[in-house]
Design an enzyme around this catalytic site. Structure first.
Site, PDB file in Angstrom:
ATOM      1  N   GLY A  27      -1.283   0.083   2.058  1.00 29.77           N
ATOM      2  CA  GLY A  27      -1.809   1.303   1.454  1.00 29.77           C
ATOM      3  C   GLY A  27      -1.191   2.595   1.970  1.00 29.77           C
ATOM      4  N   SER A  28       0.129   2.592   2.224  1.00 28.46           N
ATOM      5  CA  SER A  28       0.738   3.863   2.659  1.00 28.46           C
ATOM      6  C   SER A  28       0.697   4.887   1.516  1.00 28.46           C
ATOM      7  CB  SER A  28       2.170   3.659   3.157  1.00 28.46           C
ATOM      8  OG  SER A  28       3.030   3.304   2.094  1.00 28.46           O
ATOM      9  N   MET A 108      -0.955  -5.836  -6.387  1.00 27.82           N
ATOM     10  CA  MET A 108       0.047  -6.839  -6.725  1.00 27.82           C
ATOM     11  C   MET A 108      -0.490  -7.925  -7.665  1.00 27.82           C
ATOM     12  SD  MET A 108       2.541  -5.387  -5.337  1.00 27.82           S
ATOM     13  CE  MET A 108       3.954  -6.488  -5.259  1.00 27.82           C
ATOM     14  N   ARG A 109      -1.394  -7.532  -8.548  1.00 26.58           N
ATOM     15  CA  ARG A 109      -1.871  -8.484  -9.551  1.00 26.58           C
ATOM     16  C   ARG A 109      -1.457  -7.998 -10.943  1.00 26.58           C
ATOM     17  NH1 ARG A 109      -4.648 -12.290  -7.918  1.00 26.58           N
ATOM     18  NH2 ARG A 109      -5.212 -12.835 -10.031  1.00 26.58           N
ATOM     19  N   LEU A 111      -2.395  -7.476 -14.577  1.00 23.46           N
ATOM     20  CA  LEU A 111      -3.686  -7.326 -15.249  1.00 23.46           C
ATOM     21  C   LEU A 111      -3.640  -7.961 -16.635  1.00 23.46           C
ATOM     22  CD1 LEU A 111      -4.143  -3.665 -14.074  1.00 23.46           C
ATOM     23  CD2 LEU A 111      -5.551  -5.613 -13.355  1.00 23.46           C
ATOM     24  N   HIS A 127       5.854   1.845  -9.554  1.00 16.58           N
ATOM     25  CA  HIS A 127       6.688   0.660  -9.330  1.00 16.58           C
ATOM     26  C   HIS A 127       7.958   1.095  -8.600  1.00 16.58           C
ATOM     27  CE1 HIS A 127       8.186  -3.361  -9.992  1.00 16.58           C
ATOM     28  NE2 HIS A 127       9.350  -2.800 -10.275  1.00 16.58           N
TER      29      HIS A 127
HETATM   30  C1  GAR Z   1       4.862   0.399  -3.099  1.00 12.14           C
HETATM   31  O1  GAR Z   1       6.233   0.510  -2.851  1.00 12.14           O
HETATM   32  C2  GAR Z   1       4.614   0.194  -4.578  1.00 12.14           C
HETATM   33  O2  GAR Z   1       5.516   0.851  -5.396  1.00 12.14           O
HETATM   34  C3  GAR Z   1       4.776  -1.294  -4.697  1.00 12.14           C
HETATM   35  O3  GAR Z   1       4.128  -1.810  -3.567  1.00 12.14           O
HETATM   36  C4  GAR Z   1       4.303  -0.888  -2.495  1.00 12.14           C
HETATM   37  C5  GAR Z   1       2.954  -0.693  -1.834  1.00 12.14           C
HETATM   38  O4  GAR Z   1       3.094  -0.065  -0.608  1.00 12.14           O
HETATM   39  N1  GAR Z   1       4.228  -1.784  -5.920  1.00 12.14           N
HETATM   40  C6  GAR Z   1       4.745  -2.789  -6.615  1.00 12.14           C
HETATM   41  O5  GAR Z   1       5.713  -3.426  -6.247  1.00 12.14           O
HETATM   42  C7  GAR Z   1       4.013  -3.116  -7.903  1.00 12.14           C
HETATM   43  N2  GAR Z   1       4.804  -3.943  -8.754  1.00 12.14           N
HETATM   44  P1  GAR Z   1       1.826   0.475   0.194  1.00 12.14           P
HETATM   45  O6  GAR Z   1       0.789  -0.642   0.227  1.00 12.14           O
HETATM   46  O7  GAR Z   1       2.364   0.805   1.557  1.00 12.14           O
HETATM   47  O8  GAR Z   1       1.337   1.703  -0.554  1.00 12.14           O
END
Ligand code: GAR
Length: 210
Positions: A27-28, A108-109, A111, A127
């Site tokens: 969740g950064s 990461m699901r 929908l 993304h």
């Molecule tokens: C982020 O880079 C986001 O773009 C990606 O997951 C990471 C989450 O980082 N999302 C995907 O790949 C969705 N297909 P975080 O948990 O540190 O915010």
């Protein structure tokens, strides 16, 4: 034209759009958004929801005093019905918190159309690639394997496809010759943390029209 996307109302700092941020991991991006929302904005996070009870990012929400819950897959439900059963649980949490806009931030699901149709126009995703290039769960690995010099990040409204739907904004990031997945991911995330709050400002203040 009826795009099928019903955008949120116009929010103000006195009456901000109520956001739910959906996460799966650290969740950064959520943390960056919450820092941004320290100053009154036209949007405010009222719920953090993860698809795992132990997702590290839930702590960012809790530290900010925001209701932050894990909603894991209901394993007691038979597999064919499990995804929609899970989304029904998520949907009821969103409704109970009077959420107006769902912000996917490392959720990461994929929908189902059932969920997307209920939130269409009020469901945004970030993304880590310049979509339509490199959709899916391994955007950085795929970009490195393809040998591109430039990648980036994309914020888009979610439709029934995978990492598809109207693109709201993109930012480019250089791929360096010595990059590995981790280095590239970190550099792209720094851009994401700037891009997402900015797009949410525009979306929640009525500046994005379809
Ligand atoms: C982020 O880079 C986001 O773009 C990606 O997951 C990471 C989450 O980082 N999302 C995907 O790949 C969705 N297909 P975080 O948990 O540190 O915010």
């Amino acid at each position: 034209m009826d795009s099928g996307f019903s955008l949120p109302r116009v929010g103000t700092s006195d009456d901000p759009i109520r956001l739910a941020v959906l996460i799966s991991g650290g969740g950064s991006g959520l943390a960056a958004l919450l820092r941004y929302q320290h100053t009154a904005r036209c949007h405010r996070t009222v719920l953090v929801l993860a698809d795992k009870a132990d997702a590290g990012g839930l702590q960012h929400g809790r530290d900010a005093g925001i209701t932050s819950i894990g909603v894991p897959l209901p394993m007691q439900v038979e597999k064919p019905d499990r995804r929609v059963a899970h989304e029904r649980l998520v949907h009821s949490e969103l409704e109970a918190a009077d959420v107006e806009l769902v912000v996917l931030s490392g959720y990461m699901r994929i929908l189902t159309p059932w969920f997307v149709r209920r939130w269409k126009g009020r469901l945004v995703n970030i993304h880590p690639s310049l979509l339509p290039d490199f959709p899916g769960a391994h955007a950085h690995r795929d970009a490195l394997a393809a040998g591109v010099n430039v990648t980036g990040c994309t914020v888009h409204l979610v439709d029934e496809g995978v990492d598809s739907g109207p693109i709201l904004a993109q930012m480019k990031v250089e791929v360096r010759p010595d990059d590995d997945e981790e280095a590239l991911q970190e550099r792209v995330k720094r851009m994401e943390h700037v891009l997402y709050p900015d797009v949410l400002d525009r979306l929640c203040s009525g500046l994005i029209l379809l």
